[in-house]
Design a protein around this motif. Structure first.
Motif, PDB file in Angstrom:
ATOM      1  N   UNK A 128       0.846  -1.190   0.000  1.00 48.07           N
ATOM      2  CA  UNK A 128       0.000   0.000   0.000  1.00 48.07           C
ATOM      3  C   UNK A 128       0.875   1.230   0.000  1.00 48.07           C
ATOM      4  N   UNK A 129       0.386   2.309  -0.602  1.00 46.92           N
ATOM      5  CA  UNK A 129       1.121   3.579  -0.620  1.00 46.92           C
ATOM      6  C   UNK A 129       0.106   4.708  -0.487  1.00 46.92           C
ATOM      7  N   UNK A 130       0.425   5.678   0.372  1.00 46.78           N
ATOM      8  CA  UNK A 130      -0.512   6.744   0.693  1.00 46.78           C
ATOM      9  C   UNK A 130       0.202   8.088   0.693  1.00 46.78           C
ATOM     10  N   UNK A 131      -0.397   9.032   0.003  1.00 45.16           N
ATOM     11  CA  UNK A 131       0.116  10.399  -0.026  1.00 45.16           C
ATOM     12  C   UNK A 131      -0.823  11.254   0.800  1.00 45.16           C
ATOM     13  N   UNK A 132      -0.261  11.936   1.804  1.00 48.46           N
ATOM     14  CA  UNK A 132      -1.013  12.856   2.652  1.00 48.46           C
ATOM     15  C   UNK A 132      -0.638  14.277   2.234  1.00 48.46           C
ATOM     16  N   UNK A 133      -1.626  15.105   1.956  1.00 47.07           N
ATOM     17  CA  UNK A 133      -1.387  16.502   1.587  1.00 47.07           C
ATOM     18  C   UNK A 133      -2.261  17.380   2.471  1.00 47.07           C
ATOM     19  N   UNK A 134      -1.644  18.426   3.047  1.00 52.83           N
ATOM     20  CA  UNK A 134      -2.347  19.272   4.004  1.00 52.83           C
ATOM     21  C   UNK A 134      -2.318  20.726   3.595  1.00 52.83           C
ATOM     22  N   UNK A 135      -3.332  21.442   4.073  1.00 51.97           N
ATOM     23  CA  UNK A 135      -3.386  22.884   3.885  1.00 51.97           C
ATOM     24  C   UNK A 135      -3.893  23.522   5.167  1.00 51.97           C
ATOM     25  N   UNK A 136      -3.151  24.504   5.643  1.00 51.52           N
ATOM     26  CA  UNK A 136      -3.534  25.237   6.842  1.00 51.52           C
ATOM     27  C   UNK A 136      -4.174  26.567   6.459  1.00 51.52           C
ATOM     28  N   UNK A 137      -3.555  27.276   5.541  1.00 59.34           N
ATOM     29  CA  UNK A 137      -4.017  28.608   5.160  1.00 59.34           C
ATOM     30  C   UNK A 137      -4.563  28.654   3.741  1.00 59.34           C
ATOM     31  N   UNK A 138      -4.681  27.532   3.068  1.00 58.84           N
ATOM     32  CA  UNK A 138      -5.025  27.500   1.651  1.00 58.84           C
ATOM     33  C   UNK A 138      -6.265  28.291   1.283  1.00 58.84           C
ATOM     34  N   UNK A 139      -6.112  29.219   0.372  1.00 55.08           N
ATOM     35  CA  UNK A 139      -7.222  30.009  -0.126  1.00 55.08           C
ATOM     36  C   UNK A 139      -7.722  31.038   0.857  1.00 55.08           C
ATOM     37  N   UNK A 140      -7.026  31.209   2.005  1.00 55.36           N
ATOM     38  CA  UNK A 140      -7.436  32.150   3.042  1.00 55.36           C
ATOM     39  C   UNK A 140      -8.886  31.951   3.451  1.00 55.36           C
ATOM     40  N   UNK A 141      -9.325  30.717   3.477  1.00 56.77           N
ATOM     41  CA  UNK A 141     -10.679  30.386   3.905  1.00 56.77           C
ATOM     42  C   UNK A 141     -10.596  29.373   5.029  1.00 56.77           C
ATOM     43  N   UNK A 142     -11.663  29.222   5.761  1.00 57.82           N
ATOM     44  CA  UNK A 142     -11.713  28.233   6.825  1.00 57.82           C
ATOM     45  C   UNK A 142     -12.976  27.387   6.632  1.00 57.82           C
ATOM     46  N   UNK A 143     -12.901  26.071   6.485  1.00 53.06           N
ATOM     47  CA  UNK A 143     -11.660  25.298   6.529  1.00 53.06           C
ATOM     48  C   UNK A 143     -10.802  25.503   5.287  1.00 53.06           C
ATOM     49  N   UNK A 144      -9.540  25.282   5.459  1.00 57.87           N
ATOM     50  CA  UNK A 144      -8.583  25.532   4.382  1.00 57.87           C
ATOM     51  C   UNK A 144      -8.837  24.629   3.184  1.00 57.87           C
ATOM     52  N   UNK A 145      -8.559  25.152   2.014  1.00 54.56           N
ATOM     53  CA  UNK A 145      -8.667  24.388   0.775  1.00 54.56           C
ATOM     54  C   UNK A 145      -7.392  23.591   0.553  1.00 54.56           C
ATOM     55  N   UNK A 146      -7.528  22.300   0.321  1.00 50.15           N
ATOM     56  CA  UNK A 146      -6.382  21.492  -0.091  1.00 50.15           C
ATOM     57  C   UNK A 146      -6.368  21.508  -1.611  1.00 50.15           C
ATOM     58  N   UNK A 147      -5.286  22.022  -2.178  1.00 47.65           N
ATOM     59  CA  UNK A 147      -5.187  22.132  -3.627  1.00 47.65           C
ATOM     60  C   UNK A 147      -4.749  20.795  -4.225  1.00 47.65           C
ATOM     61  N   UNK A 148      -5.127  20.523  -5.471  1.00 42.60           N
ATOM     62  CA  UNK A 148      -4.673  19.292  -6.129  1.00 42.60           C
ATOM     63  C   UNK A 148      -3.150  19.231  -6.213  1.00 42.60           C
ATOM     64  N   UNK A 149      -2.627  18.029  -6.311  1.00 37.97           N
ATOM     65  CA  UNK A 149      -1.194  17.801  -6.482  1.00 37.97           C
ATOM     66  C   UNK A 149      -1.005  16.826  -7.635  1.00 37.97           C
ATOM     67  N   UNK A 150       0.220  16.815  -8.168  1.00 43.95           N
ATOM     68  CA  UNK A 150       0.600  15.810  -9.164  1.00 43.95           C
ATOM     69  C   UNK A 150       1.724  14.969  -8.574  1.00 43.95           C
ATOM     70  N   UNK A 151       1.540  13.645  -8.602  1.00 51.06           N
ATOM     71  CA  UNK A 151       2.577  12.720  -8.157  1.00 51.06           C
ATOM     72  C   UNK A 151       3.039  11.949  -9.381  1.00 51.06           C
ATOM     73  N   UNK A 152       4.299  12.123  -9.740  1.00 52.28           N
ATOM     74  CA  UNK A 152       4.863  11.513 -10.950  1.00 52.28           C
ATOM     75  C   UNK A 152       3.984  11.776 -12.166  1.00 52.28           C
ATOM     76  N   UNK A 153       3.445  12.984 -12.240  1.00 54.12           N
ATOM     77  CA  UNK A 153       2.654  13.403 -13.392  1.00 54.12           C
ATOM     78  C   UNK A 153       1.174  13.105 -13.310  1.00 54.12           C
ATOM     79  N   UNK A 154       0.741  12.303 -12.328  1.00 56.25           N
ATOM     80  CA  UNK A 154      -0.674  11.975 -12.186  1.00 56.25           C
ATOM     81  C   UNK A 154      -1.359  13.013 -11.304  1.00 56.25           C
ATOM     82  N   UNK A 155      -2.400  13.661 -11.828  1.00 53.43           N
ATOM     83  CA  UNK A 155      -3.136  14.678 -11.081  1.00 53.43           C
ATOM     84  C   UNK A 155      -4.031  13.999 -10.044  1.00 53.43           C
ATOM     85  N   UNK A 156      -3.928  14.468  -8.793  1.00 48.90           N
ATOM     86  CA  UNK A 156      -4.737  13.953  -7.693  1.00 48.90           C
ATOM     87  C   UNK A 156      -5.595  15.098  -7.164  1.00 48.90           C
ATOM     88  N   UNK A 157      -6.903  14.975  -7.344  1.00 48.55           N
ATOM     89  CA  UNK A 157      -7.844  15.976  -6.852  1.00 48.55           C
ATOM     90  C   UNK A 157      -8.336  15.586  -5.468  1.00 48.55           C
TER      91      UNK A 157
END
Length: 201
Positions: A63-92
């Motif tokens: 198993x493999x798991x990617x954790x992505x966090x946002x504290x201040x993302x988008x200056x909204x509460x709760x924070x927005x976690x933005x998409x990421x790309x891992x080895x070119x694959x877009x993760x929404x």
């Protein structure tokens, strides 16, 4: 009370008979006869970097798991976690799992990236593998946790706990069925957001 989102990963050299957690850390994944490879990355803004995994030759990826966090993302509460790309694959974030309990303005999304990681590692030479990570917005860090099995991991147990701890101090207790008298116990703490006395990171 401000809190921080966490991924706690443990590798035990003997099987765990029973386990529970306090302080908002909850068991997420358990793998018998396995070990973990863990790496974290923080970038500024919509940046790029590499997460690394050290996996011995001949290992099976469980198993493999990617954790992505946002504290201040988008200056909204709760924070927005933005998409990421891992080895070119877009993760929404909508395709991931929002960690609970989620009692603060921070958010952490866990993605199952087993297919991405397995295709890069299994059958390879072993050793250090690099995974390119690109943030599409101002996230506050990512952690890659990979569970693997090979002949050397027999008799070990690998556990992943997810959750949040108070930034003002907290306690987590792992309860075993009997006193732990086995070999080495290795624990890793992946904190997506921490505070030092002089600064926020």
């Amino acid at each position: 009370m401000s809190r921080r989102s966490l991924c706690v990963a443990s590798a035990l050299s003997v099987a765990l008979m029973a386990c529970s957690a306090l302080a908002d850390l909850r068991p997420s994944q358990y793998f018998a006869n396995a070990s973990l490879s863990i790496d974290g990355l923080g970038v500024v803004g919509a940046g790029t970097g590499q997460l690394q995994a050290n996996i011995p030759s001949g290992s099976q990826i469980l198993g493999a798991y990617l954790y992505t966090s946002s504290i201040w993302g988008g200056n909204v509460s709760p924070a927005t976690v933005f998409p990421v790309r891992l080895n070119g694959t877009l993760l929404n974030p909508s395709a991931g799992t929002l960690l609970t309990p989620n009692v603060n303005p921070a958010n952490t999304v866990r993605y199952d990236v087993t297919n991405i990681v397995s295709s890069a590692i299994q059958g390879g030479p072993g050793g250090l593998y690099n995974f390119n990570l690109q943030e599409t917005g101002d996230n506050d860090g990512s952690v890659l946790v990979i569970a693997y099995r090979n002949a050397a991991t027999q008799g070990r147990s690998a556990l992943i706990y997810d959750g949040e701890l108070s930034t003002t101090g907290d306690t987590t207790r792992l309860n075993f069925a009997s006193p732990y008298t086995g070999g080495n116990l290795i624990m890793s703490l992946a904190s997506s957001f921490s505070r030092q006395p002089s600064f926020q990171y």
